[in-house]
Design a protein around this motif. Structure first.
Motif, short mmCIF file in Angstrom:
data_model
loop_
_atom_site.label_atom_id
_atom_site.label_comp_id
_atom_site.label_asym_id
_atom_site.label_seq_id
_atom_site.Cartn_x
_atom_site.Cartn_y
_atom_site.Cartn_z
N SER A 273 76.54 38.77 83.19
CA SER A 273 76.50 40.10 82.59
C SER A 273 77.28 41.08 83.45
CB SER A 273 75.07 40.59 82.46
OG SER A 273 74.37 39.81 81.52
N VAL A 274 77.91 42.05 82.81
CA VAL A 274 78.62 43.12 83.50
C VAL A 274 78.22 44.45 82.90
CG1 VAL A 274 80.63 41.74 84.12
CG2 VAL A 274 80.63 42.97 81.98
N TRP A 275 78.26 45.50 83.69
CA TRP A 275 78.05 46.86 83.20
C TRP A 275 79.41 47.40 82.79
CZ3 TRP A 275 73.34 48.65 82.31
CH2 TRP A 275 72.28 48.12 83.02
N ARG A 276 79.53 47.82 81.54
CA ARG A 276 80.81 48.37 81.09
C ARG A 276 80.59 49.41 80.02
NH1 ARG A 276 82.18 46.38 76.10
NH2 ARG A 276 81.27 44.38 75.51
N LYS A 277 81.59 50.24 79.86
CA LYS A 277 81.57 51.24 78.81
C LYS A 277 82.17 50.63 77.54
CE LYS A 277 81.69 55.28 81.74
NZ LYS A 277 82.33 56.55 82.04
N PRO A 278 81.98 51.28 76.39
CA PRO A 278 82.58 50.76 75.15
C PRO A 278 84.10 50.64 75.28
CG PRO A 278 80.96 52.44 74.63
CD PRO A 278 81.12 52.44 76.13
N ASN A 279 84.66 49.62 74.67
CA ASN A 279 86.10 49.34 74.63
C ASN A 279 86.68 49.00 76.00
OD1 ASN A 279 86.17 49.84 71.84
ND2 ASN A 279 86.38 52.03 72.23
N GLU A 280 85.87 48.54 76.93
CA GLU A 280 86.36 48.12 78.24
C GLU A 280 86.17 46.63 78.47
OE1 GLU A 280 84.60 50.31 81.41
OE2 GLU A 280 85.91 52.03 81.12
N ASN B 254 89.04 44.81 80.35
CA ASN B 254 89.41 45.29 81.68
C ASN B 254 89.23 44.12 82.65
OD1 ASN B 254 89.39 46.43 84.26
ND2 ASN B 254 88.55 48.36 83.51
N PRO B 255 90.22 43.83 83.52
CA PRO B 255 90.11 42.68 84.41
C PRO B 255 88.82 42.63 85.24
CG PRO B 255 92.32 43.56 84.49
CD PRO B 255 91.51 44.50 83.65
N LYS B 256 88.25 43.79 85.60
CA LYS B 256 86.99 43.79 86.34
C LYS B 256 85.85 43.20 85.51
CE LYS B 256 87.40 47.94 89.17
NZ LYS B 256 86.79 49.25 89.36
N ASN B 257 85.94 43.34 84.18
CA ASN B 257 84.86 42.92 83.31
C ASN B 257 85.04 41.52 82.74
OD1 ASN B 257 83.76 45.46 83.67
ND2 ASN B 257 84.83 46.29 81.92
N LEU B 258 86.12 40.84 83.11
CA LEU B 258 86.38 39.50 82.61
C LEU B 258 85.89 38.45 83.60
CD1 LEU B 258 89.99 39.99 81.25
CD2 LEU B 258 87.90 39.71 79.91
N LEU B 259 85.59 37.28 83.08
CA LEU B 259 85.18 36.16 83.92
C LEU B 259 86.27 35.10 83.84
CD1 LEU B 259 82.90 34.93 85.60
CD2 LEU B 259 82.02 33.94 83.49
N SER C 53 79.90 38.95 80.02
CA SER C 53 81.31 39.01 80.36
C SER C 53 82.12 38.10 79.45
CB SER C 53 81.48 38.59 81.82
OG SER C 53 82.82 38.60 82.18
N ARG C 54 83.25 38.57 78.97
CA ARG C 54 84.16 37.75 78.18
C ARG C 54 84.84 36.74 79.08
NH1 ARG C 54 86.53 40.69 73.27
NH2 ARG C 54 84.60 41.49 72.40
N ARG C 55 85.11 35.55 78.54
CA ARG C 55 85.82 34.54 79.31
C ARG C 55 87.30 34.59 78.96
NH1 ARG C 55 82.93 30.74 81.97
NH2 ARG C 55 80.70 30.86 81.66
N LYS C 56 88.13 34.39 79.97
CA LYS C 56 89.57 34.41 79.77
C LYS C 56 90.17 33.37 80.69
CE LYS C 56 92.24 37.27 81.99
NZ LYS C 56 93.27 36.49 82.61
N MET D 194 76.91 55.49 90.81
CA MET D 194 77.83 54.99 89.81
C MET D 194 79.07 54.40 90.45
SD MET D 194 76.46 55.48 86.70
CE MET D 194 75.75 54.13 87.50
N HIS D 195 79.37 54.84 91.66
CA HIS D 195 80.53 54.30 92.37
C HIS D 195 80.39 52.79 92.56
CE1 HIS D 195 83.85 53.93 95.14
NE2 HIS D 195 83.03 53.39 96.05
N LYS D 196 79.19 52.33 92.89
CA LYS D 196 78.94 50.90 93.10
C LYS D 196 79.18 50.12 91.81
CE LYS D 196 77.14 50.39 97.31
NZ LYS D 196 77.73 49.54 98.30
N ILE D 197 78.75 50.67 90.67
CA ILE D 197 78.92 49.99 89.38
C ILE D 197 80.39 49.96 89.00
CG2 ILE D 197 78.39 50.11 86.90
CD1 ILE D 197 76.04 49.14 88.51
N ARG D 198 81.11 51.08 89.20
CA ARG D 198 82.53 51.10 88.90
C ARG D 198 83.30 50.11 89.77
NH1 ARG D 198 83.13 56.40 90.08
NH2 ARG D 198 81.53 57.30 88.81
N LYS D 199 82.90 50.01 91.03
CA LYS D 199 83.57 49.12 91.97
C LYS D 199 83.26 47.65 91.69
CE LYS D 199 84.24 48.49 96.92
NZ LYS D 199 83.82 48.90 98.25
N ASN D 200 82.01 47.35 91.35
CA ASN D 200 81.60 45.97 91.08
C ASN D 200 80.70 45.96 89.84
OD1 ASN D 200 80.83 43.33 91.08
ND2 ASN D 200 79.58 43.44 92.92
N PRO D 201 81.29 45.78 88.63
CA PRO D 201 80.49 45.82 87.41
C PRO D 201 79.53 44.64 87.26
CG PRO D 201 82.82 45.54 86.90
CD PRO D 201 82.71 45.67 88.36
#
Length: 182
Positions: free
Chosen positions: A96-103, A106-111, A46-49, A1-8
């Motif tokens: 695509s990114v791996w993320r939890k609900p309401n995340e 989070n800058p890691k999950n944005l494109l 991933s959401r675009r910003k 899970m460390h790898k996913i948290r580090k690079n979603p």
């Protein structure tokens, strides 16, 4: 899970490849997906910003503060211009990114996106307090200034704005280059 948290953005296939290289064990990608989901992560697009740095934030805030107390006669002499790109072949793709609900924000999950052209048709349109006007197809992005100038004159006349209108565009770098200033 460390790898996913580090690079979603790490896909299940790449994760299993890394596990095989590092620990010499073979894991099916579906097993990696199942384990990742058991920790509360889901694969989402991933959401675009738009990319906004500190200097741009300050410029936008100062602009907003300078415009907040303007009277109605000021806004009646303004034309806003913007452009949109429509892809002809395919799309710009989805990440695509791996993320939890309401995340999702989070800058890691944005494109982050950057504005530049390629692979489609650009159209330019304008609007004012009195309505919307001409939509012009731009074959080459913002290089044919005479088309834009003529379109703005016609649109300003149709919208009932005199020759002393003010033009506002977004902060895109292609509008601020010396060779495209109106």
């Amino acid at each position: 899970m460390h790898k996913i948290r580090k690079n979603p953005r790490l896909s299940a296939v790449k994760l299993t490849t890394e596990l095989e290289k590092r620990f010499a064990i073979k894991v099916n990608p579906e097993t990696a997906r199942r384990v990742t989901r058991s920790y509360g992560y889901n694969s989402r697009v991933s959401r675009r910003k738009c990319f906004v740095n500190e200097r741009t934030r300050e410029v936008r805030l100062n602009f907003a503060k300078s415009m907040v107390d303007k009277d109605i006669s000021f806004w009646e002499s303004i034309i806003f211009v913007d452009e949109s790109k429509f892809n002809i072949f395919g799309s710009d793709g989805r990440i695509s990114v791996w993320r939890k609900p309401n995340e999702e924000l989070n800058p890691k999950n944005l494109l982050p996106t950057v504005k530049h052209g390629g692979g489609g048709i650009m159209v330019c349109g304008c609007f004012a307090t009195s309505g919307m006007e001409n939509l012009v197809s731009l074959k080459i992005i913002w290089t044919n200034i005479s088309i834009l100038k003529e379109n703005l004159k016609i649109s300003a006349h149709k919208l009932g704005i005199q020759n002393t209108f003010k033009l506002y565009q977004d902060n895109d770098p292609k509008h601020t280059a010396l060779n495209v200033r109106l």
